[in-house]
Design a protein around this motif. Sequence first.
Motif, PDB file in Angstrom:
ATOM      1  N   ARG B  27       0.840  -1.202   0.000  1.00  0.00           N
ATOM      2  CA  ARG B  27       0.000   0.000   0.000  1.00  0.00           C
ATOM      3  C   ARG B  27       0.874   1.251   0.000  1.00  0.00           C
ATOM      4  NH1 ARG B  27      -5.302  -0.051   0.231  1.00  0.00           N
ATOM      5  NH2 ARG B  27      -6.450  -1.802   1.112  1.00  0.00           N
ATOM      6  N   SER B  28       1.865   1.299   0.884  1.00  0.00           N
ATOM      7  CA  SER B  28       2.716   2.489   0.920  1.00  0.00           C
ATOM      8  C   SER B  28       3.628   2.539  -0.309  1.00  0.00           C
ATOM      9  CB  SER B  28       3.555   2.559   2.204  1.00  0.00           C
ATOM     10  OG  SER B  28       3.526   1.367   2.914  1.00  0.00           O
ATOM     11  N   ALA B  29       4.149   1.368  -0.725  1.00  0.00           N
ATOM     12  CA  ALA B  29       5.085   1.349  -1.856  1.00  0.00           C
ATOM     13  C   ALA B  29       4.437   1.857  -3.142  1.00  0.00           C
ATOM     14  CB  ALA B  29       5.626  -0.065  -2.056  1.00  0.00           C
ATOM     15  N   PHE B  30       3.165   1.485  -3.370  1.00  0.00           N
ATOM     16  CA  PHE B  30       2.518   1.858  -4.630  1.00  0.00           C
ATOM     17  C   PHE B  30       1.496   2.982  -4.443  1.00  0.00           C
ATOM     18  CE2 PHE B  30       3.826  -2.595  -5.032  1.00  0.00           C
ATOM     19  CZ  PHE B  30       4.691  -2.463  -6.099  1.00  0.00           C
ATOM     20  N   GLY B  31       1.412   3.525  -3.224  1.00  0.00           N
ATOM     21  CA  GLY B  31       0.511   4.654  -2.976  1.00  0.00           C
ATOM     22  C   GLY B  31      -0.956   4.320  -3.137  1.00  0.00           C
ATOM     23  N   ILE B  32      -1.338   3.086  -2.779  1.00  0.00           N
ATOM     24  CA  ILE B  32      -2.748   2.681  -2.812  1.00  0.00           C
ATOM     25  C   ILE B  32      -3.315   2.925  -1.418  1.00  0.00           C
ATOM     26  CG2 ILE B  32      -4.373   0.839  -3.417  1.00  0.00           C
ATOM     27  CD1 ILE B  32      -2.517   1.317  -5.719  1.00  0.00           C
ATOM     28  N   ARG B  33      -4.093   4.007  -1.257  1.00  0.00           N
ATOM     29  CA  ARG B  33      -4.562   4.344   0.082  1.00  0.00           C
ATOM     30  C   ARG B  33      -5.887   3.667   0.400  1.00  0.00           C
ATOM     31  NH1 ARG B  33      -4.125  10.520   1.265  1.00  0.00           N
ATOM     32  NH2 ARG B  33      -4.414   9.642   3.340  1.00  0.00           N
ATOM     33  N   PRO B  34      -6.070   3.173   1.646  1.00  0.00           N
ATOM     34  CA  PRO B  34      -7.338   2.570   2.029  1.00  0.00           C
ATOM     35  C   PRO B  34      -8.477   3.578   1.808  1.00  0.00           C
ATOM     36  CG  PRO B  34      -5.704   2.306   3.773  1.00  0.00           C
ATOM     37  CD  PRO B  34      -5.116   3.211   2.752  1.00  0.00           C
ATOM     38  N   PRO B  35      -9.697   3.126   1.447  1.00  0.00           N
ATOM     39  CA  PRO B  35     -10.131   1.736   1.307  1.00  0.00           C
ATOM     40  C   PRO B  35      -9.906   1.133  -0.084  1.00  0.00           C
ATOM     41  CG  PRO B  35     -12.010   3.180   1.095  1.00  0.00           C
ATOM     42  CD  PRO B  35     -10.814   4.071   1.286  1.00  0.00           C
ATOM     43  N   ALA B  36      -9.127   1.791  -0.972  1.00  0.00           N
ATOM     44  CA  ALA B  36      -8.929   1.234  -2.321  1.00  0.00           C
ATOM     45  C   ALA B  36      -8.213  -0.107  -2.253  1.00  0.00           C
ATOM     46  CB  ALA B  36      -8.125   2.213  -3.167  1.00  0.00           C
ATOM     47  N   ILE B  37      -8.569  -1.037  -3.156  1.00  0.00           N
ATOM     48  CA  ILE B  37      -7.896  -2.339  -3.210  1.00  0.00           C
ATOM     49  C   ILE B  37      -7.427  -2.636  -4.627  1.00  0.00           C
ATOM     50  CG2 ILE B  37      -8.996  -3.389  -1.187  1.00  0.00           C
ATOM     51  CD1 ILE B  37     -11.003  -4.687  -3.100  1.00  0.00           C
ATOM     52  N   SER B  38      -7.363  -1.592  -5.465  1.00  0.00           N
ATOM     53  CA  SER B  38      -6.847  -1.787  -6.819  1.00  0.00           C
ATOM     54  C   SER B  38      -6.146  -0.507  -7.270  1.00  0.00           C
ATOM     55  CB  SER B  38      -7.997  -2.126  -7.777  1.00  0.00           C
ATOM     56  OG  SER B  38      -8.965  -1.110  -7.746  1.00  0.00           O
ATOM     57  N   GLY B  39      -5.555  -0.540  -8.463  1.00  0.00           N
ATOM     58  CA  GLY B  39      -4.886   0.643  -8.995  1.00  0.00           C
ATOM     59  C   GLY B  39      -3.489   0.361  -9.529  1.00  0.00           C
ATOM     60  N   ASP B  40      -2.918  -0.813  -9.133  1.00  0.00           N
ATOM     61  CA  ASP B  40      -1.586  -1.167  -9.634  1.00  0.00           C
ATOM     62  C   ASP B  40      -1.509  -2.689  -9.694  1.00  0.00           C
ATOM     63  OD1 ASP B  40       1.589  -0.222  -9.742  1.00  0.00           O
ATOM     64  OD2 ASP B  40       1.281  -2.181  -8.822  1.00  0.00           O
ATOM     65  N   PRO B  41      -1.108  -3.257 -10.842  1.00  0.00           N
ATOM     66  CA  PRO B  41      -1.117  -4.723 -10.978  1.00  0.00           C
ATOM     67  C   PRO B  41      -0.258  -5.414  -9.927  1.00  0.00           C
ATOM     68  CG  PRO B  41      -0.662  -3.664 -13.090  1.00  0.00           C
ATOM     69  CD  PRO B  41      -0.652  -2.580 -12.062  1.00  0.00           C
ATOM     70  N   GLU B  42       0.905  -4.826  -9.585  1.00  0.00           N
ATOM     71  CA  GLU B  42       1.768  -5.481  -8.600  1.00  0.00           C
ATOM     72  C   GLU B  42       1.114  -5.471  -7.222  1.00  0.00           C
ATOM     73  OE1 GLU B  42       5.839  -4.526  -9.201  1.00  0.00           O
ATOM     74  OE2 GLU B  42       6.490  -5.431  -7.313  1.00  0.00           O
ATOM     75  N   PHE B  43       0.500  -4.334  -6.844  1.00  0.00           N
ATOM     76  CA  PHE B  43      -0.244  -4.297  -5.587  1.00  0.00           C
ATOM     77  C   PHE B  43      -1.360  -5.329  -5.593  1.00  0.00           C
ATOM     78  CE2 PHE B  43      -4.080  -2.984  -3.358  1.00  0.00           C
ATOM     79  CZ  PHE B  43      -3.606  -2.960  -2.058  1.00  0.00           C
ATOM     80  N   GLU B  44      -2.091  -5.406  -6.711  1.00  0.00           N
ATOM     81  CA  GLU B  44      -3.235  -6.330  -6.784  1.00  0.00           C
ATOM     82  C   GLU B  44      -2.794  -7.783  -6.624  1.00  0.00           C
ATOM     83  OE1 GLU B  44      -5.781  -5.434 -10.194  1.00  0.00           O
ATOM     84  OE2 GLU B  44      -5.488  -3.310  -9.791  1.00  0.00           O
ATOM     85  N   ARG B  45      -1.608  -8.111  -7.147  1.00  0.00           N
ATOM     86  CA  ARG B  45      -1.122  -9.488  -6.993  1.00  0.00           C
ATOM     87  C   ARG B  45      -0.800  -9.788  -5.531  1.00  0.00           C
ATOM     88  NH1 ARG B  45       2.097  -8.487 -11.546  1.00  0.00           N
ATOM     89  NH2 ARG B  45       3.973  -8.758 -10.313  1.00  0.00           N
ATOM     90  N   VAL B  46      -0.133  -8.830  -4.860  1.00  0.00           N
ATOM     91  CA  VAL B  46       0.176  -9.004  -3.436  1.00  0.00           C
ATOM     92  C   VAL B  46      -1.122  -9.098  -2.630  1.00  0.00           C
ATOM     93  CG1 VAL B  46       1.212  -7.870  -1.419  1.00  0.00           C
ATOM     94  CG2 VAL B  46       2.427  -7.889  -3.605  1.00  0.00           C
ATOM     95  N   PHE B  47      -2.110  -8.289  -2.996  1.00  0.00           N
ATOM     96  CA  PHE B  47      -3.409  -8.323  -2.311  1.00  0.00           C
ATOM     97  C   PHE B  47      -4.108  -9.661  -2.532  1.00  0.00           C
ATOM     98  CE2 PHE B  47      -8.046  -7.478  -2.442  1.00  0.00           C
ATOM     99  CZ  PHE B  47      -8.232  -7.113  -1.122  1.00  0.00           C
ATOM    100  N   ARG B  48      -4.040 -10.165  -3.781  1.00  0.00           N
ATOM    101  CA  ARG B  48      -4.705 -11.431  -4.079  1.00  0.00           C
ATOM    102  C   ARG B  48      -4.028 -12.611  -3.376  1.00  0.00           C
ATOM    103  NH1 ARG B  48      -9.387 -12.160  -4.499  1.00  0.00           N
ATOM    104  NH2 ARG B  48      -8.925 -14.205  -5.313  1.00  0.00           N
ATOM    105  N   VAL B  49      -2.715 -12.524  -3.134  1.00  0.00           N
ATOM    106  CA  VAL B  49      -2.039 -13.588  -2.376  1.00  0.00           C
ATOM    107  C   VAL B  49      -2.632 -13.672  -0.977  1.00  0.00           C
ATOM    108  CG1 VAL B  49       0.133 -14.265  -1.270  1.00  0.00           C
ATOM    109  CG2 VAL B  49       0.130 -13.566  -3.662  1.00  0.00           C
TER     110      VAL B  49
END
Lengths: 130, 130, 130
Positions: B27-49
């Motif tokens: 979240r901090s590395a890719f600047g995806i602030r809560p409550p968002a859960i998408s916006g960057d493919p690498e973040f989304e992969r870590v989230f999906r894990v």
Amino acid sequence: MFHFTALVTCLSIALYFFTATRVAKARSAFGIRPPAISGDPEFERVFRVQMNTLEWMPIFLPSLWLFAIYVSDPFAGAIGLVWIVGRILYMTGYSQAAEKRSRCFGIQAAAAVILWLGATSGIVWRLIHA
Amino acid sequence: MFHFTALVTCLSIALYFFTATRVAKARSAFGIRPPAISGDPEFERVFRVQMNTLEWMPIFLPSLWLFAIYVSDPFAGAIGLVWIVGRILYMTGYSQAAEKRSRCFGIQAAAAVILWLGATSGIVWRLIHA
Amino acid sequence: MFHFTALVTCLSIALYFFTATRVAKARSAFGIRPPAISGDPEFERVFRVQMNTLEWMPIFLPSLWLFAIYVSDPFAGAIGLVWIVGRILYMTGYSQAAEKRSRCFGIQAAAAVILWLGATSGIVWRLIHA
């Protein structure tokens, strides 16, 4: 011993596992590639069925077991079966249209609430009479 | 007593907890602030894990314990360790690319299915011979 | 017997169930129709509160019970109550603004980590002294 409750636990896991395999199939059918979880309403409904079943597992499983321990194993198993049937009807309905999910949702919700109420009552009764 | 199964339960919780801390870091590395859960493919992969590990917890934990109770504690612990190793490989692969998650996914799925099959067989056998 | 732990389990399920009913209410309030899970920041925060509580259930519940079994039932119940209070404060804070969720998140995280550490230590101690 809690053989009936144990068997219903395995059946509920099998049902939940099945909702997850449907998401995998829907991914290929609608071309929704991981990590995406949206893009087609029909895929999203199949995905939400799995998610909603997942969301109810921590309500259902502990309530089922505490009901079995504090009230009765065969009754826990029977109410647990009602929950599973309600879940199957919910899955079938929601997969067709979002509106069709409501009625069967009530069946499984009622079964889970009865398990929770029975378990909580049994625990409080034991604490008072300890 | 079920010391091995209990220990593997704690280890699986630690692994799952670790997948959640990686989401916080991503979240901090890719600047995806809560409550968002998408916006960057690498973040989304870590989230999906994390999500996928969460999705398997209600399959893994009850199957592990019912296998321990109805079959064997050390065997349950050993198969549970295989599940954890498969999960770690899956996490590492998926974090790199969505395509790299498949093979290791099979390891943990096989371990969970063996636990489920063993538990279910054990329960049915006891119900018949009760 | 584990009456305190059992009661705290039921209370934690009730709290989690409450976070789910708030999502249903927020769906009608903000007009987010299933299967959508986004579209309004306030809805998304309420949704994330439920999801985050769900995400912590497989950390909290097994750690709570293993702590109860390997350390102490009343202590497990007491720490479990702290977790529930931390969760309620987290829910209230996050519903107001995403920034307000952090402090109370620490309370429940600390409670869960203490349960996990106590359980793991207890299991390892028993394995060594078996």
